[in-house]
Write a protein that holds these residues in place. Structure first.
Motif, mmCIF file in Angstrom:
data_model
loop_
_atom_site.group_PDB
_atom_site.id
_atom_site.type_symbol
_atom_site.label_atom_id
_atom_site.label_comp_id
_atom_site.label_asym_id
_atom_site.label_seq_id
_atom_site.Cartn_x
_atom_site.Cartn_y
_atom_site.Cartn_z
ATOM 1 N N GLU A 8 4.913 -12.137 8.752
ATOM 2 C CA GLU A 8 3.707 -12.988 8.628
ATOM 3 C C GLU A 8 3.907 -14.172 9.550
ATOM 4 O O GLU A 8 4.900 -14.884 9.440
ATOM 5 C CB GLU A 8 3.560 -13.429 7.161
ATOM 6 N N ASP A 9 2.961 -14.385 10.461
ATOM 7 C CA ASP A 9 3.157 -15.452 11.449
ATOM 8 C C ASP A 9 2.709 -16.824 10.954
ATOM 9 O O ASP A 9 3.127 -17.839 11.489
ATOM 10 C CB ASP A 9 2.442 -15.106 12.759
ATOM 11 N N ASP A 52 1.732 -8.204 8.078
ATOM 12 C CA ASP A 52 0.467 -8.809 8.481
ATOM 13 C C ASP A 52 -0.014 -8.077 9.744
ATOM 14 O O ASP A 52 0.781 -7.777 10.630
ATOM 15 C CB ASP A 52 0.723 -10.300 8.771
ATOM 16 N N GLY A 54 -2.309 -9.262 11.955
ATOM 17 C CA GLY A 54 -2.583 -10.176 13.060
ATOM 18 C C GLY A 54 -1.340 -10.969 13.399
ATOM 19 O O GLY A 54 -1.068 -12.004 12.812
ATOM 20 N N LYS A 101 -6.627 -10.044 2.702
ATOM 21 C CA LYS A 101 -6.488 -11.499 2.544
ATOM 22 C C LYS A 101 -7.837 -12.121 2.225
ATOM 23 O O LYS A 101 -8.841 -11.677 2.757
ATOM 24 C CB LYS A 101 -5.959 -12.103 3.843
HETATM 25 CA CA CA Z 1 -1.539 -13.488 11.068
#
Ligand code: CA
Length: 229
Positions: A8-9, A52, A54, A101
């Motif tokens: 997860e960024d 995630d 993205g 999300k």
């Molecule tokens: Ca993300």
């Protein structure tokens, strides 16, 4: 203790999830890029990955594709979009489940447990022994299918589809049933996806809808896998 890899960024989401999953008794390692995730996967394989979609360096979809080339580790995908096409795309390349999300930690935890039960065989469903149907041999432990001794080149989803049908040989299976159990989309509504995958599978089995050998479509009702008589 379940070893989780969280990819997860967003540092805030990452910190919050590491804390809440940690409180639920998991050992969580968090990384922020696809590259870190892949290198960590090889060095120290986790029991499950929360991914995630993205990410800054590559899409979660790409990470999953590369991961699936080397590993069958269970993966729960987290997507920001409630986009059925994207969800189908990641399930097709081998994600085990998904959360949309924003989701609460309790919801993610429930998905993680469900996936672990399915994949680790907690519900007494070990990978199982090979299923033989005419010239078809489907080995769930190796995730390999052979037709007349030739290895079939199936995608993970095609394999699951064939295996699901083979364990219900001679029974009529509805598309709704396939969406629920093979795609894990209990709300259905994507019959076209099933049709497309059935046609790919049919082609790989070397047959046509007009002249079926194993895979019989019953219009409006579903599909049946049976040994050629
Ligand atoms: Ca993300």
């Amino acid at each position: 203790v379940v070893q989780l890899l969280l990819v997860e960024d967003d540092p805030e989401i990452r910190r919050a999830l590491i804390r809440s999953l940690g409180e639920r008794g998991h050992a969580v390692t968090g990384v922020g890029t696809g590259a870190e995730a892949l290198s960590l996967m090889l060095r120290n394989p986790p029991d499950l990955v929360v991914l995630d979609l993205g990410l800054p360096d590559m899409s979660g979809y790409e990470v999953l594709r590369m991961l699936r080339a080397v590993s069958a580790v269970p993966v729960v995908v987290a997507t920001a979009l409630d986009d059925e096409q994207e969800i189908i795309r990641v399930l097709d390349v081998g994600a085990d489940d998904y959360v949309v999300k924003p989701f609460g930690p309790g919801h993610l935890e429930a998905r993680i447990r469900a996936v672990l039960r399915r994949t680790v065989g907690g519900e007494g469903e070990a990978p199982g022994s090979p299923v033989v149907l005419g010239g078809l041999r489907i080995d769930p432990a190796r995730r390999e299918a052979r037709l007349d001794d030739g290895l079939l080149n199936l995608s993970p989803r095609e394999f699951d589809l064939l295996h699901y049908l083979a364990t219900r040989a001679d029974q009529l299976v509805s598309k709704r049933d396939l969406l629920t159990h093979v795609w894990r989309l209990p709300y259905g509504g994507a019959d076209k996806t099933v049709d497309v995958h059935l046609s790919w599978l049919r082609r790989k089995l070397g047959e046509t809808a007009q002249e079926p050998r194993y895979l019989h479509t019953v219009r409006g009702a579903g599909v049946r896998l049976a040994a050629p008589s």
